[in-house]
Design an enzyme around this catalytic site. Structure first.
Site, PDB file in Angstrom:
ATOM      1  N   PHE A  20     -21.376  -2.591  -5.553  1.00 23.00           N
ATOM      2  CA  PHE A  20     -22.313  -1.693  -5.300  1.00 23.00           C
ATOM      3  C   PHE A  20     -21.785  -0.445  -4.089  1.00 23.00           C
ATOM      4  O   PHE A  20     -20.756  -0.358  -3.966  1.00 23.00           O
ATOM      5  CB  PHE A  20     -23.829  -2.245  -5.228  1.00 23.00           C
ATOM      6  CG  PHE A  20     -24.210  -2.711  -6.611  1.00 23.00           C
ATOM      7  CD1 PHE A  20     -23.577  -3.490  -7.198  1.00 23.00           C
ATOM      8  CD2 PHE A  20     -25.230  -1.815  -7.151  1.00 23.00           C
ATOM      9  CE1 PHE A  20     -24.032  -3.863  -8.473  1.00 23.00           C
ATOM     10  CE2 PHE A  20     -25.630  -2.289  -8.491  1.00 23.00           C
ATOM     11  CZ  PHE A  20     -24.923  -3.165  -9.166  1.00 23.00           C
ATOM     12  N   ASP A  69       0.875  -1.075  -0.047  1.00 19.24           N
ATOM     13  CA  ASP A  69      -0.177  -0.135  -0.108  1.00 19.24           C
ATOM     14  C   ASP A  69       0.889   1.165  -0.106  1.00 19.24           C
ATOM     15  O   ASP A  69       1.790   1.182   0.728  1.00 19.24           O
ATOM     16  CB  ASP A  69      -0.909  -0.029   1.201  1.00 19.24           C
ATOM     17  CG  ASP A  69      -2.023   0.853   1.134  1.00 19.24           C
ATOM     18  OD1 ASP A  69      -3.222   0.453   1.304  1.00 19.24           O
ATOM     19  OD2 ASP A  69      -1.829   2.074   0.894  1.00 19.24           O
ATOM     20  N   TYR A  87     -13.375   7.337 -13.774  1.00 18.77           N
ATOM     21  CA  TYR A  87     -13.331   6.302 -12.671  1.00 18.77           C
ATOM     22  C   TYR A  87     -13.767   4.963 -13.201  1.00 18.77           C
ATOM     23  O   TYR A  87     -13.190   3.746 -13.267  1.00 18.77           O
ATOM     24  CB  TYR A  87     -13.810   6.749 -11.425  1.00 18.77           C
ATOM     25  CG  TYR A  87     -13.888   5.636 -10.356  1.00 18.77           C
ATOM     26  CD1 TYR A  87     -12.987   4.906  -9.894  1.00 18.77           C
ATOM     27  CD2 TYR A  87     -15.365   4.966 -10.098  1.00 18.77           C
ATOM     28  CE1 TYR A  87     -13.096   4.108  -8.894  1.00 18.77           C
ATOM     29  CE2 TYR A  87     -15.568   4.132  -9.084  1.00 18.77           C
ATOM     30  CZ  TYR A  87     -14.263   3.332  -8.611  1.00 18.77           C
ATOM     31  OH  TYR A  87     -14.559   2.201  -7.754  1.00 18.77           O
ATOM     32  N   GLY A 123      -4.701   5.064   2.291  1.00 15.54           N
ATOM     33  CA  GLY A 123      -4.716   4.040   3.410  1.00 15.54           C
ATOM     34  C   GLY A 123      -4.171   4.437   4.581  1.00 15.54           C
ATOM     35  O   GLY A 123      -3.466   5.538   4.804  1.00 15.54           O
ATOM     36  N   HIS A 181     -19.135  10.195   1.078  1.00 11.43           N
ATOM     37  CA  HIS A 181     -20.009   9.262   1.041  1.00 11.43           C
ATOM     38  C   HIS A 181     -21.089   9.416   2.099  1.00 11.43           C
ATOM     39  O   HIS A 181     -21.046  10.062   3.019  1.00 11.43           O
ATOM     40  CB  HIS A 181     -19.549   7.702   1.404  1.00 11.43           C
ATOM     41  CG  HIS A 181     -18.651   7.321   0.314  1.00 11.43           C
ATOM     42  ND1 HIS A 181     -17.216   7.335   0.334  1.00 11.43           N
ATOM     43  CD2 HIS A 181     -18.843   7.012  -0.954  1.00 11.43           C
ATOM     44  CE1 HIS A 181     -16.875   7.097  -0.839  1.00 11.43           C
ATOM     45  NE2 HIS A 181     -17.638   6.648  -1.609  1.00 11.43           N
TER      46      HIS A 181
END
Ligand code: UDP
Length: 326
Positions: free
Chosen positions: A169, A31, A141, A36, A187
């Site tokens: 999803f 990573d 994206y 992250g 979000h």
């Protein structure tokens, strides 16, 4: 033998690392910590900080560890940003993934589990969306993920690379130790919970004039522990010699933005002020998965399909980690 998990310090990758270790699998994380969090990974896990496109680093990892398969989570995932900066999305999500794949194939690592997305479908022509739905992404994206899917199919035909591409999803919720900590956060569920915590005054509902029962957009929310389990099942499936597949991961039921806000009010006991705002560009009215294939092919059985359980888990994590991982 070990599993290489790219993006293992990210939101979904960190839960997969946790779950793989619970199953006594040996894990190596790669990573670059662009998004992250080092704290999301137990200090006992073999961890390499660097890029998936750094061929000499990936070669070194493959020579130091006997790698059986790769779970490839790392990617940039802001749809809006991808429209403004397509270069970094094509480079990071597509070109770098090809570099990773080249090194894996050269070293005979030919089991690959890929984080794809329902954004590869674009504006739905019908709902629920099955895997045969035409793919016509509406953002760089989505295209960057679609292009990897395309390459995977060709690499299987030419190089016998076996893959499961999982089309997520709406990933949400938290495990006991790992949760959602994006910067910036865009979000719905974490933003609603920030409003409950008083970190923001209100939540904006992007559009209440959609052709849905309450006028707000409907999404298929799926708990990250259920997503993670699907990766473990996909790995087992490939281990047993399963053929390459594209598989949707959703619950097959949708919740509207208003329903999410209402559920969060119930769980947190907070008022959570919601203001109606204009639609967000490019947002379809309803995205719901037909997830039969995941059940049939992988034997997947989601444990947290209810929005209340998902929000409860996220609320527990945000309450225990009010500043996220920092
Ligand atoms: N949404 C909203 N307000 C916000 C963030 C999101 O109304 O502050 C809506 C968004 O328009 C979509 C749904 O919530 O209909 C889920 O959005 P999110 O960004 O969580 O995931 P996406 O569906 O874009 O992947």
């Amino acid at each position: 033998m070990a599993i290489l998990v790219t993006g293992g310090a990210g939101y979904i990758g960190s839960v997969a690392v946790e779950d793989l270790r619970k199953q006594n699998e040996s894990v190596v994380v790669l990573d670059n910590l662009a998004y992250g969090h080092r704290q999301a990974i137990d200090s006992s896990v073999a961890f390499y900080e660097g890029d998936i496109g750094d061929e000499s680093l990936v070669k070194a990892i493959l020579s130091e560890h006997e790698i059986e398969a790769c779970m490839h989570f790392s990617a940039f995932a802001y749809v809006g940003e991808s429209v403004e900066k397509p270069k970094i999305y094509y480079k990071n999500n597509f070109v770098q993934t090809l570099k990773l794949l080249d090194v894996l194939i050269e070293n005979d690592v030919k089991k690959f589990i890929f984080s794809s997305t329902c954004a590869t479908y674009g504006e739905p022509q019908y709902v629920p969306i099955d895997e045969k739905h035409p793919q016509s992404p509406t953002s760089p994206y989505g295209w960057s993920k679609f292009m990897v899917e395309r390459a995977l199919a060709d690499y299987d035909a030419a190089y016998n690379l076996k893959y499961v591409a999982l089309r997520y999803f709406n990933a949400c919720g938290a495990s006991e130790t790992c949760g959602e900590d994006h910067n910036p956060e865009t979000h719905l569920i974490p933003l609603v919970l920030f409003a409950a915590q008083g970190k923001r005054d209100s939540i904006s509902i992007f559009g209440d004039d959609y052709p849905t029962p309450d006028g707000t957009a409907i999404r298929d929310y799926i708990h990250i522990s259920d997503l993670s389990q699907a990766h473990l099942l996909a790995f087992e499936y490939l281990r047993k010699g399963g053929d390459s597949e594209f598989v949707n991961l959703g619950n097959g039921s949708g919740y509207s933005v208003k329903e999410v806000v209402e559920a969060a009010r119930k769980i947190t006991g907070e008022k959570i002020e919601a203001k109606i705002a204009p639609r967000r560009a490019g947002d379809p009215s309803r995205l719901v998965a037909d997830a039969k294939k995941a059940r049939e092919v992988l034997g997947w059985n989601p444990q947290f399909p209810e929005i209340e359980r998902i929000i409860e888990s996220a609320w527990a994590w945000h309450s225990a980690n009010p500043e996220g991982y920092e």
